[in-house]
Design an enzyme around this catalytic site. Structure first.
Site, PDB file in Angstrom:
ATOM      1  N   LYS A 290       0.850  -1.312   0.162  1.00 62.70           N
ATOM      2  CA  LYS A 290       0.399   0.231   0.258  1.00 62.70           C
ATOM      3  C   LYS A 290       0.622   1.342  -0.256  1.00 62.70           C
ATOM      4  O   LYS A 290       0.614   1.986  -0.976  1.00 62.70           O
ATOM      5  CB  LYS A 290      -1.303  -0.175   1.154  1.00 62.70           C
ATOM      6  CG  LYS A 290      -1.773   1.260   1.136  1.00 62.70           C
ATOM      7  CD  LYS A 290      -2.558   1.292   2.752  1.00 62.70           C
ATOM      8  CE  LYS A 290      -1.656   1.635   4.095  1.00 62.70           C
ATOM      9  NZ  LYS A 290      -1.612   3.411   3.699  1.00 62.70           N
ATOM     10  N   ASN A 291       2.104   1.436   1.366  1.00 66.79           N
ATOM     11  CA  ASN A 291       2.940   2.406   1.131  1.00 66.79           C
ATOM     12  C   ASN A 291       3.477   2.936  -0.293  1.00 66.79           C
ATOM     13  O   ASN A 291       4.030   4.010   0.262  1.00 66.79           O
ATOM     14  CB  ASN A 291       2.875   2.529   2.618  1.00 66.79           C
ATOM     15  CG  ASN A 291       2.200   3.133   3.343  1.00 66.79           C
ATOM     16  OD1 ASN A 291       0.794   2.767   3.387  1.00 66.79           O
ATOM     17  ND2 ASN A 291       2.677   2.766   4.822  1.00 66.79           N
TER      18      ASN A 291
ATOM     19  N   ARG B  57       0.580  14.931  12.493  1.00 74.69           N
ATOM     20  CA  ARG B  57       0.800  14.550  11.532  1.00 74.69           C
ATOM     21  C   ARG B  57       1.543  15.706  10.756  1.00 74.69           C
ATOM     22  O   ARG B  57       0.720  15.984   9.713  1.00 74.69           O
ATOM     23  CB  ARG B  57       0.074  13.498  10.768  1.00 74.69           C
ATOM     24  CG  ARG B  57       0.381  12.199  11.374  1.00 74.69           C
ATOM     25  CD  ARG B  57      -0.492  11.334  10.706  1.00 74.69           C
ATOM     26  NE  ARG B  57       0.076  10.561  10.061  1.00 74.69           N
ATOM     27  CZ  ARG B  57      -0.107   9.537   9.019  1.00 74.69           C
ATOM     28  NH1 ARG B  57      -1.071   9.214   9.298  1.00 74.69           N
ATOM     29  NH2 ARG B  57       0.305   8.730   8.324  1.00 74.69           N
TER      30      ARG B  57
ATOM     31  N   ILE C 298       7.610   7.191  16.930  1.00 72.50           N
ATOM     32  CA  ILE C 298       6.880   7.665  15.362  1.00 72.50           C
ATOM     33  C   ILE C 298       5.855   8.683  15.630  1.00 72.50           C
ATOM     34  O   ILE C 298       6.259  10.367  15.500  1.00 72.50           O
ATOM     35  CB  ILE C 298       6.381   6.756  14.606  1.00 72.50           C
ATOM     36  CG1 ILE C 298       7.872   5.781  14.336  1.00 72.50           C
ATOM     37  CG2 ILE C 298       6.846   7.187  13.239  1.00 72.50           C
ATOM     38  CD1 ILE C 298       9.372   6.362  14.123  1.00 72.50           C
TER      39      ILE C 298
HETATM   40  N1  EPU Z   1       6.497  14.574  10.534  1.00 71.46           N
HETATM   41  C1  EPU Z   1       6.680  15.867  11.156  1.00 71.46           C
HETATM   42  N2  EPU Z   1       6.789  16.560   9.387  1.00 71.46           N
HETATM   43  C2  EPU Z   1       6.549  16.893   8.509  1.00 71.46           C
HETATM   44  C3  EPU Z   1       6.312  15.196   8.222  1.00 71.46           C
HETATM   45  C4  EPU Z   1       6.811  14.001   9.045  1.00 71.46           C
HETATM   46  O1  EPU Z   1       7.043  16.013  12.019  1.00 71.46           O
HETATM   47  O2  EPU Z   1       6.488  17.239   7.655  1.00 71.46           O
HETATM   48  C5  EPU Z   1       7.098  13.601  11.801  1.00 71.46           C
HETATM   49  C6  EPU Z   1       5.478  12.938  12.201  1.00 71.46           C
HETATM   50  O3  EPU Z   1       4.270  13.563  12.523  1.00 71.46           O
HETATM   51  C7  EPU Z   1       5.979  11.694  12.698  1.00 71.46           C
HETATM   52  C8  EPU Z   1       7.205  11.336  12.137  1.00 71.46           C
HETATM   53  O4  EPU Z   1       7.237  12.240  11.552  1.00 71.46           O
HETATM   54  O5  EPU Z   1       6.010  12.386  14.242  1.00 71.46           O
HETATM   55  C9  EPU Z   1       7.375  10.346  10.922  1.00 71.46           C
HETATM   56  O6  EPU Z   1       6.656  10.370   9.783  1.00 71.46           O
HETATM   57  P1  EPU Z   1       6.131  10.474   8.433  1.00 71.46           P
HETATM   58  O7  EPU Z   1       6.321  11.280   7.295  1.00 71.46           O
HETATM   59  O8  EPU Z   1       8.147   9.149   8.353  1.00 71.46           O
HETATM   60  O9  EPU Z   1       5.063   9.122   8.528  1.00 71.46           O
HETATM   61  P2  EPU Z   1       4.357   9.406   7.063  1.00 71.46           P
HETATM   62  O10 EPU Z   1       4.875   9.715   5.218  1.00 71.46           O
HETATM   63  O11 EPU Z   1       2.635  10.798   7.127  1.00 71.46           O
HETATM   64  C10 EPU Z   1       4.065   6.940   6.781  1.00 71.46           C
HETATM   65  C11 EPU Z   1       2.812   5.938   6.372  1.00 71.46           C
HETATM   66  C12 EPU Z   1       2.565   5.041   7.304  1.00 71.46           C
HETATM   67  C13 EPU Z   1       3.614   4.952   8.333  1.00 71.46           C
HETATM   68  C14 EPU Z   1       4.528   5.731   8.538  1.00 71.46           C
HETATM   69  C15 EPU Z   1       6.187   5.715   8.570  1.00 71.46           C
HETATM   70  C16 EPU Z   1       1.668   6.289   3.545  1.00 71.46           C
HETATM   71  C17 EPU Z   1       1.324   7.484   2.961  1.00 71.46           C
HETATM   72  N3  EPU Z   1       1.809   6.457   5.619  1.00 71.46           N
HETATM   73  O12 EPU Z   1       3.539   7.988   7.109  1.00 71.46           O
HETATM   74  O13 EPU Z   1       1.915   4.331   7.016  1.00 71.46           O
HETATM   75  O14 EPU Z   1       3.390   4.377   9.357  1.00 71.46           O
HETATM   76  O15 EPU Z   1       5.881   6.992   6.718  1.00 71.46           O
HETATM   77  O16 EPU Z   1       6.606   4.383   8.492  1.00 71.46           O
HETATM   78  O17 EPU Z   1       3.203   6.044   3.519  1.00 71.46           O
HETATM   79  C18 EPU Z   1       0.096   3.113   7.976  1.00 71.46           C
HETATM   80  O18 EPU Z   1       0.447   2.790   7.093  1.00 71.46           O
HETATM   81  O19 EPU Z   1      -0.882   2.940   8.907  1.00 71.46           O
HETATM   82  C19 EPU Z   1       0.717   4.497   8.119  1.00 71.46           C
HETATM   83  C20 EPU Z   1       0.140   5.129   8.845  1.00 71.46           C
END
Ligand code: EPU
Length: 412
Positions: free
Chosen positions: A22-23, A121, A321
């Site tokens: 998915k991701n 997020r 996280i």
């Molecule tokens: N963060 C910030 N600022 C940003 C971006 C992220 O502070 O601009 C923080 C977030 O709040 C979090 C940390 O950085 O505390 C890590 O977030 P990340 O950006 O890595 O997560 P994401 O891209 O929003 C993706 C997956 C998530 C998965 C995380 C971590 C997708 C669509 N989502 O989220 O998947 O948990 O990486 O591996 O790819 C799931 O599939 O259930 C899911 C939530």
């Protein structure tokens, strides 16, 4: 309202085939618009998140042909226009249209994305990256406009190794991303872009280097197996499996999980692209701490907690996280678990017998956690709010019933 009704206690045996990630896919579909010709992606999971992204592409005027796990995208007919709030908010990954539309058209208008409420997020790192490339960002509440006369390469250091920011900035074509996230999904997206003719090196390490190219052509690409789906079914196999085979996986992608399964006493047999797992007589307690890849994934923390309820003694979960990823705990406790949460740490005392009752899938992986708990619980569990589960697990009911579970999807 759709609910899952699960009768617990049925031993699972046979084979579960894991779908495409998915991701990975939710980034590949928006990335397709960067090509100047037709793109074919196969092994695309049929889940509502990929449907929502197709809806955005269709809204923008791209041509789409979907045939089961294969999607063909013709981005040449696309017209860049504002993506309405209603569809921006359907899922988190709509934010990847920011990077790809900005990369291709130097302009994007859309709304703050939706997705699971597992923390605040923010997207500040994505926006900071775009600004470093020469874009200006303005917002009115949740509406964002990102615009650039020209984008230039830049060296970008991410304060947090964010998966979303790494991919988004890669789509908008930075020069160097330091402290990049290293998840396999990032490598899959980089491979896709390289198949189109991009020159990206280092994806999968903490430094991604991108050499600008003038055009990107159409290509064929395959989505990697979903490591979180693989991990979820491996945990379920450890809880109630008898030689349950989890097939079509990349074992290295779930090493942090398999090493924990072995540590608690689960019998795991590893093959080249599968694993076989069985429930042991008893489970030893352990500690897990969620980290970026290759550490223990936050997305498996919730299902793994069910396993900890069956361990003898005290186990610990440290979530690093997402600040709000313990919403499954009250429901596990309602089923009979003994879990205390303090800040971002949970202490699980076990073993405890779980009993079926009504519970809620508060987010996608909390939903997977509820399914795992229901499968070992005594009696019948009804899970509400299952739209979250259907966003990320292809054919979950069919896959589990095929190996012996008793699950019914009901409309009430
Ligand atoms: N963060 C910030 N600022 C940003 C971006 C992220 O502070 O601009 C923080 C977030 O709040 C979090 C940390 O950085 O505390 C890590 O977030 P990340 O950006 O890595 O997560 P994401 O891209 O929003 C993706 C997956 C998530 C998965 C995380 C971590 C997708 C669509 N989502 O989220 O998947 O948990 O990486 O591996 O790819 C799931 O599939 O259930 C899911 C939530």
């Amino acid at each position: 309202m759709k609910v899952l009704e699960i009768t617990g206690g049925k031993e699972l045996t046979g084979t579960i085939r894991v779908s495409g990630s998915k991701n990975s896919c939710v980034a590949l579909i928006p990335a397709a618009i960067l090509a100047d010709g037709n793109v074919t992606i196969c092994n695309v999971p049929e889940i509502t998140d990929t449907d929502a992204l197709s809806e955005i592409l269709e809204y923008l005027g791209a041509g789409i042909k979907r045939d089961k796990e294969r999607i063909e995208i013709d981005p040449t007919t696309l017209k860049n226009k504002a993506i309405p709030e209603r569809i921006s908010k359907k899922l988190r990954a709509s934010y990847y249209f920011m990077g790809s539309l900005l990369g291709k058209y130097k302009h994007v208008e859309m709304y703050f994305p939706g997705g699971c409420s597992i923390g605040e997020r923010p997207i500040n790192l994505h926006l900071k990256g775009f600004e470093s490339l020469g874009a200006t960002v303005s917002n009115d509440g949740d509406k964002f406009v990102v615009d650039a006369k020209e984008l230039h390469g830049a060296n970008i250091y991410l304060d947090i190794a964010s998966v979303g920011a790494t991919i988004n900035i890669m789509l908008a074509a930075a020069r160097v991303i330091d402290n990049a996230a290293q998840e396999p999904e990032i490598v899959n997206v980089a491979t896709f872009l390289n198949n189109m003719g991009a020159k990206i090196r280092g994806a999968g390490t903490n430094r991604v280097v991108i050499e600008g190219v003038d055009e990107l052509s159409g290509c064929f690409h395959e989505v990697i197996p979903d490591r979180i789906e693989a991990g979820t079914y491996s945990i379920i196999g450890a809880l109630i499996g008898n030689n349950l085979k989890i097939d079509n996986i990349i074992p290295e992608h779930i090493e942090s999980l398999t090493s924990k399964l072995l540590e608690v006493g689960v019998d795991v047999e590893l093959g080249d692209d599968y694993l076989v797992v069985s429930k042991p007589k008893k489970f030893r307690p352990t500690k897990i701490k969620t980290l970026g890849y290759p550490g223990f994934p936050t997305d498996l923390q919730q299902p793994f907690t069910v396993l900890l309820t069956q361990c003898e003694g005290k186990s610990k979960v440290v979530e690093t996280i997402f600040e709000n990823r313990f919403m499954h705990i009250p429901y596990l406790n309602k089923m009979g678990a003994n879990i205390q949460v303090e800040n971002m740490e949970a202490t699980v005392s076990g073993p405890t017998e779980l009993k079926g009752c009504e519970v809620e899938a508060t987010d996608l992986r909390a939903g997977a956690c509820m399914v795992a708990a229901a499968l070992i619980a005594d009696g019948v569990t009804v899970i509400t709010n299952i739209e979250h589960i259907l966003r990320g697990y292809e054919d979950i009911v069919e896959k589990l019933n095929k190996v012996g579970a008793k699950i019914t999807l009901k409309e009430i």
